[in-house]
Write a protein that holds these residues in place. Sequence first.
Motif, PDB file in Angstrom:
ATOM      1  N   SER A  87       0.761  -1.082  -0.145  1.00 46.41           N
ATOM      2  CA  SER A  87      -0.129   0.062  -0.068  1.00 46.41           C
ATOM      3  C   SER A  87       0.951   1.163   0.086  1.00 46.41           C
ATOM      4  CB  SER A  87      -0.892  -0.046   1.249  1.00 46.41           C
ATOM      5  OG  SER A  87      -0.177   0.166   2.284  1.00 46.41           O
ATOM      6  N   GLY A  88       0.215   2.462  -0.123  1.00 41.31           N
ATOM      7  CA  GLY A  88       1.132   3.671   0.006  1.00 41.31           C
ATOM      8  C   GLY A  88       1.924   3.683   1.233  1.00 41.31           C
ATOM      9  N   ASN A  89       1.385   3.420   2.113  1.00 34.91           N
ATOM     10  CA  ASN A  89       2.080   3.403   3.564  1.00 34.91           C
ATOM     11  C   ASN A  89       2.657   2.229   3.988  1.00 34.91           C
ATOM     12  OD1 ASN A  89      -0.399   2.192   4.037  1.00 34.91           O
ATOM     13  ND2 ASN A  89      -0.353   3.118   6.225  1.00 34.91           N
ATOM     14  N   ALA A 107      14.735  -6.461   7.317  1.00 34.79           N
ATOM     15  CA  ALA A 107      14.395  -7.092   6.188  1.00 34.79           C
ATOM     16  C   ALA A 107      13.788  -6.228   4.998  1.00 34.79           C
ATOM     17  CB  ALA A 107      13.660  -8.583   6.123  1.00 34.79           C
ATOM     18  N   THR A 108      12.495  -5.740   5.406  1.00 35.72           N
ATOM     19  CA  THR A 108      11.765  -4.903   4.488  1.00 35.72           C
ATOM     20  C   THR A 108      12.342  -3.666   4.094  1.00 35.72           C
ATOM     21  OG1 THR A 108      10.409  -3.831   6.063  1.00 35.72           O
ATOM     22  CG2 THR A 108       9.715  -5.697   4.930  1.00 35.72           C
ATOM     23  N   GLY A 109      13.409  -3.008   5.044  1.00 37.71           N
ATOM     24  CA  GLY A 109      14.053  -2.114   4.834  1.00 37.71           C
ATOM     25  C   GLY A 109      15.023  -2.156   3.761  1.00 37.71           C
ATOM     26  N   ASP A 110      15.595  -3.535   3.496  1.00 36.66           N
ATOM     27  CA  ASP A 110      16.436  -3.854   2.400  1.00 36.66           C
ATOM     28  C   ASP A 110      15.666  -4.194   0.998  1.00 36.66           C
ATOM     29  OD1 ASP A 110      18.833  -3.376   3.914  1.00 36.66           O
ATOM     30  OD2 ASP A 110      18.904  -5.500   4.622  1.00 36.66           O
ATOM     31  N   GLY A 115       5.997   3.054  -0.695  1.00 33.14           N
ATOM     32  CA  GLY A 115       4.872   2.582  -1.322  1.00 33.14           C
ATOM     33  C   GLY A 115       5.135   1.128  -1.560  1.00 33.14           C
ATOM     34  N   GLY A 116       6.218   0.378  -0.873  1.00 33.00           N
ATOM     35  CA  GLY A 116       6.097  -0.911  -1.142  1.00 33.00           C
ATOM     36  C   GLY A 116       6.969  -1.291  -2.595  1.00 33.00           C
ATOM     37  N   LEU A 427      15.022  15.552  -0.734  1.00 37.49           N
ATOM     38  CA  LEU A 427      15.476  14.085  -0.562  1.00 37.49           C
ATOM     39  C   LEU A 427      14.303  13.277   0.494  1.00 37.49           C
ATOM     40  CD1 LEU A 427      19.269  14.382   0.036  1.00 37.49           C
ATOM     41  CD2 LEU A 427      18.052  13.815  -2.230  1.00 37.49           C
ATOM     42  N   ARG A 428      14.281  12.066  -0.094  1.00 39.58           N
ATOM     43  CA  ARG A 428      13.108  11.335   0.586  1.00 39.58           C
ATOM     44  C   ARG A 428      13.822   9.877   1.271  1.00 39.58           C
ATOM     45  NH1 ARG A 428       7.918  11.033  -3.401  1.00 39.58           N
ATOM     46  NH2 ARG A 428       7.914  13.226  -4.123  1.00 39.58           N
ATOM     47  N   ASP A 429      13.280   9.565   2.363  1.00 41.85           N
ATOM     48  CA  ASP A 429      13.806   8.197   2.980  1.00 41.85           C
ATOM     49  C   ASP A 429      13.031   7.172   2.268  1.00 41.85           C
ATOM     50  OD1 ASP A 429      11.119   8.209   4.095  1.00 41.85           O
ATOM     51  OD2 ASP A 429      11.879   8.380   6.066  1.00 41.85           O
ATOM     52  N   ARG A 430      13.026   6.161   2.654  1.00 41.71           N
ATOM     53  CA  ARG A 430      12.622   4.944   1.985  1.00 41.71           C
ATOM     54  C   ARG A 430      11.313   4.675   2.051  1.00 41.71           C
ATOM     55  NH1 ARG A 430      16.003   1.535   5.411  1.00 41.71           N
ATOM     56  NH2 ARG A 430      14.902   1.229   7.650  1.00 41.71           N
ATOM     57  N   ALA A 431      10.520   5.508   2.917  1.00 43.06           N
ATOM     58  CA  ALA A 431       8.938   5.599   3.254  1.00 43.06           C
ATOM     59  C   ALA A 431       8.641   6.752   2.217  1.00 43.06           C
ATOM     60  CB  ALA A 431       8.958   5.879   4.807  1.00 43.06           C
TER      61      ALA A 431
END
Length: 487
Positions: A87-89, A107-110, A115-116, A427-431
């Motif tokens: 999802s978007g979040n 794990a998901t950070g890598d 937005g996934g 700049l944006r972070d991974r979220a």
Amino acid sequence: GSGNATPDLTFTSEKGEGETDVDRLIKATIGAQASNISQPDKQDADAPPRIKFVFISAPIREGRVAAEIVLNDVKIGSIFAEFVCKSGNFVEKCELIGREFLDLEIATGDLFREGGQLQCEELRDFQDDWEPKNRPMEEAYYLQIKHIYIQETEFDSEEEKSNIVMQVLHLFLKDPKVKRWKIAGYKTVHDVGEFYVSDEVISSYPGNPEEVIEQKWLERETLKNKQIGADARPFLRVGFRELGSKSSEHKGILFVTKNMFLPEQEVLSNSQALETKLRCDAPVDVEEYRKDKLKTEFLSLILKEGIDEELDNRRFNSQTSLHRVPETYDADGELVKKLMPKIEEFIAKGASLNESYILHAAAHRHYLGLLKPLIDKGADVNAFDNNSMTPLMIVAANVGKRIEVNADRSLRIIWDLRSLCKADRNLRDRAGRTALGHYYMAWRDVRGIDREVGAPIKDTPINKGIEEMLCPDGGPTEADMRAKAGC
């Protein structure tokens, strides 16, 4: 073909009755303890082992799925996992879950970004698995396996343990309650613990104390790598792969997609899995220890609490900040005089400003006077740290969270980073959050509490000066607005 390496399994799944969710959840963690395991009836030697799951929780859409593992009518362990729907979040949900389930956030950070979206190079060929072009609105579920716990006394050998864990994993991922996943992940575990060498060991060593410390580190890392490898092999057998060093700093981050997942007749044998090279199989290098030690010592120069004891004039609150000496308020002159020569010494020893994230540490501590000198020495003002945050984001994320730092000082640091040091607010972070989003999150964390007396207040308004300085050129991102709304 290795389909004959392990016996076929008969699989069923069922849900326990007459218990509350809490009762069943507790059973998942203690149900496999030796005191609670009944002895099985003697089984026909030719009969295949029968594995089934007693699901304690199986979410309709997202959340935890947990089950007890039953082998030949005997409870031998439990399996826990977590579903997250794309999802978007998506990243924000993973961060929230990560407060209790850190392995999922790691794990998901890598694996994912805003937005996934897939971000690691190992998954580039599986984009259509995750987001089919002909079905763009189709829901996609990520499944993080938290643990597979099997009672150790059930095994006569490591190969037997690998066989059972592989079979449990394969059946679990095929189960109707679980099979909606499109990508599954796992972070391997070990029980080596923190690195520590006692004073007694050091004092009894006849040579250089640093030699025995390095030797103990080598022994610890070798054991840790062995445990990581043993934990990973059953996952490799059903199709999981490991992320490389370009995608993750962590060893033993594993993933599998539906197309990678092997059918039962094609699962790898234990020997084939042992032949598959993992990052933990590489020889341990003492230079890694020396590099990490230098980095840690370098960071402690900025982060250690003792520094503030010599700089009491930095401690102020909103009532006294306007009475501080301007030179000290603006530049932290004493701090710069104290630390810059030591920073020069670390650089001469080979420490890297950017690999050590020294500028990020200074931003976290709101050390205004150190920022420009560090950047002049080569620190990258727009570099991302391991949490995908820039120094500007870190300053924004800490507004109002330290009693000695008020909004005026934060605003000045943000102005310096933006105007003098060319920090990029876009700049944006991974979220997908910019520095503005991190400020909104900090604002939500501290609003409603008067830190001077610890009493609730009606509201803490957004600082318009900080908001304007941090606002991206194109306005707040969707993730920024979610941070502001708290969702």
